[in-house]
Design an enzyme around this catalytic site. Structure first.
Site, PDB file in Angstrom:
ATOM      1  N   TYR A  50      -1.281   5.985  -1.842  1.00 34.55           N
ATOM      2  CA  TYR A  50      -0.171   5.282  -2.609  1.00 34.55           C
ATOM      3  C   TYR A  50       1.105   5.170  -1.538  1.00 34.55           C
ATOM      4  O   TYR A  50       1.942   6.501  -1.533  1.00 34.55           O
ATOM      5  CB  TYR A  50       0.134   5.695  -3.995  1.00 34.55           C
ATOM      6  N   HIS A 103      -0.589   0.607  -7.785  1.00 35.15           N
ATOM      7  CA  HIS A 103      -1.894   0.520  -7.060  1.00 35.15           C
ATOM      8  C   HIS A 103      -1.927   1.100  -5.792  1.00 35.15           C
ATOM      9  O   HIS A 103      -0.900   0.949  -5.084  1.00 35.15           O
ATOM     10  CB  HIS A 103      -2.291  -0.882  -6.988  1.00 35.15           C
ATOM     11  N   LYS A 156      -6.995  -3.800  -0.371  1.00 35.74           N
ATOM     12  CA  LYS A 156      -6.332  -2.563   0.302  1.00 35.74           C
ATOM     13  C   LYS A 156      -6.311  -2.721   1.851  1.00 35.74           C
ATOM     14  O   LYS A 156      -7.436  -3.247   2.304  1.00 35.74           O
ATOM     15  CB  LYS A 156      -6.934  -1.370  -0.235  1.00 35.74           C
TER      16      LYS A 156
END
Length: 335
Positions: A273, A281, A312
């Site tokens: 993070y 998220h 991601k």
């Protein structure tokens, strides 16, 4: 392109195709950036360029100056006889050309890609393509070195992987220079005290109290009853222990101000993070790979595809010189 008399058709000579007709040569050179100019207005095409032009119906070629017309299949066969991976290179060349991208080079697993309107002598290449088969093994260290080399030349490194169905997948590679988070601060590594209990996997169990609350505020550990369980990497980091490679990566990410948690659910070592808050998220997945160990594109593809599907970034970490942690980002792309 207007029809050409049979006597003036381009012909195979050694491992190239010669275009003697000046008009045809001029069209191919000026309209498509094909070939290398020859004295007298002619043009020399590579077997790959000629194979593409024949397959797309833009050219006819003879086997020799006095020979018969050659088919696309025959020209591909000549290319495959000249070089083992000609077919893989041809697929990349044809795919790029079909989409109007100026790709240059005779292959041998590498190409230069130029921005629109640019080309050899008319501008700098923007990308360098390396061609692989899906079963090829690579090393993160090797990919990192190639990425650094191309970035130093102002180019992006692209890897084109040909799978068992002869389909293409492109990956973009770049060094991930992670900036430190400005949003997260914590009071350093607290003294864990003497009441912590060792966990057989190398972790620690921290009892309820001030230390537990402090660690929870750092987004470290997981609650079990009224205690806080620390992973092996968390425990080593908080105790200032050297640890293994995973601990080194965990420490590097934590010292950048990120929140770092296990990436097991995503098949990686860590999820990160970068905002510094676990309430948001995670945006990065990190997997540690031994720097010069061999890894297949099949294995890399699984991780990259998953990270793409969950939105991601996928970073492969390796331990470099002086125990520095380097990160290589690989992402799916379509040039």
């Amino acid at each position: 392109m207007p029809p050409i008399r049979i006597s003036m058709l381009p012909y195979v000579k050694d491992r190239s195709v010669i275009v003697d007709d000046p008009k045809t040569a001029s069209l191919l050179r000026n309209k498509g950036a094909f070939g290398r100019s020859l004295p007298g207005g002619g043009l020399e095409l590579s077997l790959m360029e000629a194979a593409y032009l024949i397959s797309s119906g833009r050219l006819e070629v003879k086997r020799s100056r006095e020979g018969h017309r050659i088919s696309p299949h025959e020209l591909l066969a000549l290319g495959m006889d000249a070089r083992e991976r000609f077919l893989e290179d041809y697929l990349v060349f044809a795919d790029m050309r079909d989409r109007g991208i100026n790709i240059q080079g005779d292959g041998d697993r590498t190409f230069l890609v130029y921005p629109r309107g640019k080309g050899p002598g008319r501008g700098k290449a923007g990308s360098w393509i390396k061609v692989y088969r899906e079963h090829d093994d690579v090393s993160i260290g090797g990919l990192m070195r190639e990425t650094e080399r191309r970035e130093g030349m102002g180019m992006e490194l692209l890897c084109a992987v040909v799978d068992g169905d002869w389909d293409l997948t492109y990956y973009s590679l770049r060094r991930a220079l992670l900036s430190r988070s400005r949003k997260r601060t914590h009071p350093g590594k607290p003294d864990l005290g003497e009441d912590v209990l060792p966990i057989p996997n190398g972790g620690l169990l921290v009892p309820d109290g001030e230390v537990r609350e402090l660690l929870s505020g750092m987004s470290v550990g997981s609650s079990i009853s009224d205690s806080l369980a620390l992973s092996r990497e968390e425990a080593a980091f908080l105790r200032g222990e050297e640890g293994d490679g995973k601990t080194a990566v965990y420490r590097d990410l934590m010292e950048r101000g990120f929140v770092v948690r296990t990436g097991f659910k995503y098949g990686t070592h860590f999820r990160v993070y970068t905002s510094g808050s676990i309430e948001e998220h995670s945006d990065i997945l990190v997997h540690l790979v031994e720097r010069d160990a061999k890894i297949s594109w099949e294995a890399l593809s699984r991780a990259i595809r998953l990270s793409h599907s969950v939105r991601k970034r996928m970073l492969f970490a390796s331990i470099g010189k002086r125990k520095r942690v380097d990160y290589l980002e690989i992402r799916w792309t379509r040039p």
